[in-house]
Design a protein around this motif. Structure first.
Motif, short mmCIF file in Angstrom:
data_model
loop_
_atom_site.label_atom_id
_atom_site.label_comp_id
_atom_site.label_asym_id
_atom_site.label_seq_id
_atom_site.Cartn_x
_atom_site.Cartn_y
_atom_site.Cartn_z
N ASN A 171 49.01 -42.89 30.80
CA ASN A 171 48.13 -43.63 29.89
C ASN A 171 48.94 -44.05 28.65
O ASN A 171 49.72 -43.26 28.12
N PRO A 172 48.77 -45.30 28.18
CA PRO A 172 49.56 -45.78 27.03
C PRO A 172 49.42 -44.93 25.77
O PRO A 172 50.31 -44.92 24.91
N SER A 173 48.31 -44.21 25.63
CA SER A 173 48.07 -43.42 24.42
C SER A 173 48.80 -42.08 24.42
O SER A 173 48.89 -41.41 23.39
N LEU A 174 49.35 -41.68 25.58
CA LEU A 174 49.98 -40.36 25.69
C LEU A 174 51.30 -40.33 24.93
O LEU A 174 52.18 -41.16 25.13
N LYS A 175 51.45 -39.33 24.04
CA LYS A 175 52.66 -39.18 23.25
C LYS A 175 53.62 -38.20 23.92
O LYS A 175 53.63 -37.01 23.63
N ASN A 202 48.11 -31.08 23.49
CA ASN A 202 47.34 -30.09 24.25
C ASN A 202 46.27 -30.84 25.05
O ASN A 202 45.15 -31.02 24.63
N LEU A 203 46.67 -31.25 26.25
CA LEU A 203 45.82 -32.11 27.07
C LEU A 203 46.08 -31.82 28.54
O LEU A 203 47.24 -31.79 28.98
N THR A 251 42.16 -42.54 31.84
CA THR A 251 42.39 -41.10 31.91
C THR A 251 43.54 -40.74 30.97
O THR A 251 44.71 -40.90 31.32
N PRO A 252 43.26 -40.23 29.75
CA PRO A 252 44.31 -39.95 28.76
C PRO A 252 45.42 -39.04 29.26
O PRO A 252 46.59 -39.21 28.88
N GLY A 253 45.10 -38.07 30.14
CA GLY A 253 46.12 -37.14 30.63
C GLY A 253 46.65 -37.47 32.00
O GLY A 253 47.34 -36.65 32.62
N GLY A 254 46.38 -38.68 32.49
CA GLY A 254 46.79 -39.05 33.85
C GLY A 254 48.26 -39.35 34.00
O GLY A 254 48.95 -39.71 33.04
#
Length: 358
Positions: A171-175, A202-203, A251-254
């Motif tokens: 996901n593009p938002s994942l750091k 923490n995801l 899906t933020p943690g995908g």
């Protein structure tokens, strides 16, 4: 006496004038003869030059066409079915269309599986079942597939025609700065389940993958082809890369792995740098990476140079799977591989976003 001298002087002057005229006449005659000879010889010289030029052009033509689609012999005539790896989509669109344009006697029909998702595994399975004349694969043959072929009285040959990279997208938002190959494998085996374990937030991690029986690409490099695809219980299975990209965008943690050519240009996901060690992460895209707001105008391109020089850690070999049965299937499989291995075929494979092998 004076009259006599005058007559002698006059005679000498006339003789000198005659001799001068004679010399000039001879010179002019030689010039005329030389001009005539040059004129007569000119067509022959031009002809010889034309012959030499034509000969040189012929040699140049032979050198440039010696490895094109038209120069491959024993290409069978008729309609043939093929299928397999979804990573080959751009090859089917770009390269195969060129082949059929240059060799109109050959018709290639892509066939999707009746059950399950398209991919390398399903294509090989369809070839074994007699539904395809040859298959396209992004992974090597397994011992089990070779055993099935042997039971049916033939063997399978894998002929490499290109190289692809395997990219990991999130996901593009994942750091997350990137992953090592070992970390990626532990995520898919269920040993790493939270992004915090690999330097992220923490995801919980949600791994997506095609089902092992339909897998298009693999990330486990074990000699046992059956065990390398055993995935963790938290893996969510998808039909195709298109579905996986759609799921990742919400899906933020995908996380998902697939052909670099198919996922790197996508704007709704982010490709992660990978490395054999954490201090040497290599991007699967050509840097700098296009920002999400610019992606639609300037798509990210595959880092083919890193794939070619071996610095990118996970690659996939592109194979034509040929049924060795001394029949038409073997003939078309062999011809198709030869077409892709011509200079023109290899150039077209690179234009399709892959790395050539010759």
């Amino acid at each position: 006496m004076d009259n006599t001298n005058q007559r002698k002087a006059l005679i000498n002057a006339e003789i000198a004038l005659f001799l001068r005229g004679l010399i000039i006449g001879k010179v002019l005659t030689l010039m005329v003869i030389g001009g005539l000879l040059w004129w007569l010889l000119k067509p022959n010289l031009s002809s010889r030059n034309s012959i030499n030029t034509a000969s040189n052009q012929s040699l140049n033509t032979l050198s440039t066409t010696a490895s094109t689609f038209q120069t491959i012999a024993d290409v069978p005539t008729g309609s043939f079915n093929y299928g397999g790896s979804t990573a080959w989509a751009s090859i089917r669109q770009l390269v195969d269309s060129q082949i059929q344009s240059d060799r109109p006697e050959l018709q290639l029909n892509y066939v999707d599986p009746a059950n399950g998702s398209p991919g390398s595994s399903s294509g090989i399975r369809m070839l074994l079942d007699g539904q395809l004349d040859f298959a396209q694969s992004s992974r090597p043959l397994t011992d089990k597939e070779q055993a099935i072929a042997k039971e049916q009285g033939f063997s399978l040959e894998q002929r490499q025609v290109g190289i692809d990279g395997i990219a990991v997208v999130v996901n593009p938002s994942l750091k997350v700065t990137g992953l090592t190959v070992d970390q990626l494998q532990q995520i898919y085996s269920g040993q790493i389940t939270n992004w915090e374990q690999v330097g992220g937030p923490n995801l919980p991690i949600t791994p997506f993958s095609q089902r092992p029986e339909n897998a298009d690409t693999v990330i486990f490099s074990s000699n046992d082809n059956l065990k390398r695809q055993e995935l963790g219980s938290n893996v969510q299975y998808v039909y195709s890369s298109t579905e996986a990209v759609r799921q990742l965008s919400k899906t933020p943690g995908g996380i998902y792995f697939a052909s670099a050519r198919s996922v790197v240009p996508q704007c709704s996901v982010k490709a992660l740098p990978l490395g054999r060690t954490s201090d040497n992460l290599i991007a699967p895209y050509r840097e700098p990476m296009a920002s999400p707001e610019n992606c639609l105008r300037q798509r990210n391109q595959v880092n083919t140079e890193a794939i070619k020089n071996g610095s990118y850690p996970i690659t996939a070999e592109l194979f034509v799977i040929i049924k060795q049965n001394k029949g038409r299937e073997q003939q078309i499989g062999d011809a198709y591989a030869k077409l892709l291995l011509t200079d023109k075929g290899q150039k077209a494979i690179e234009q399709a976003g892959f790395v050539a092998v010759r």
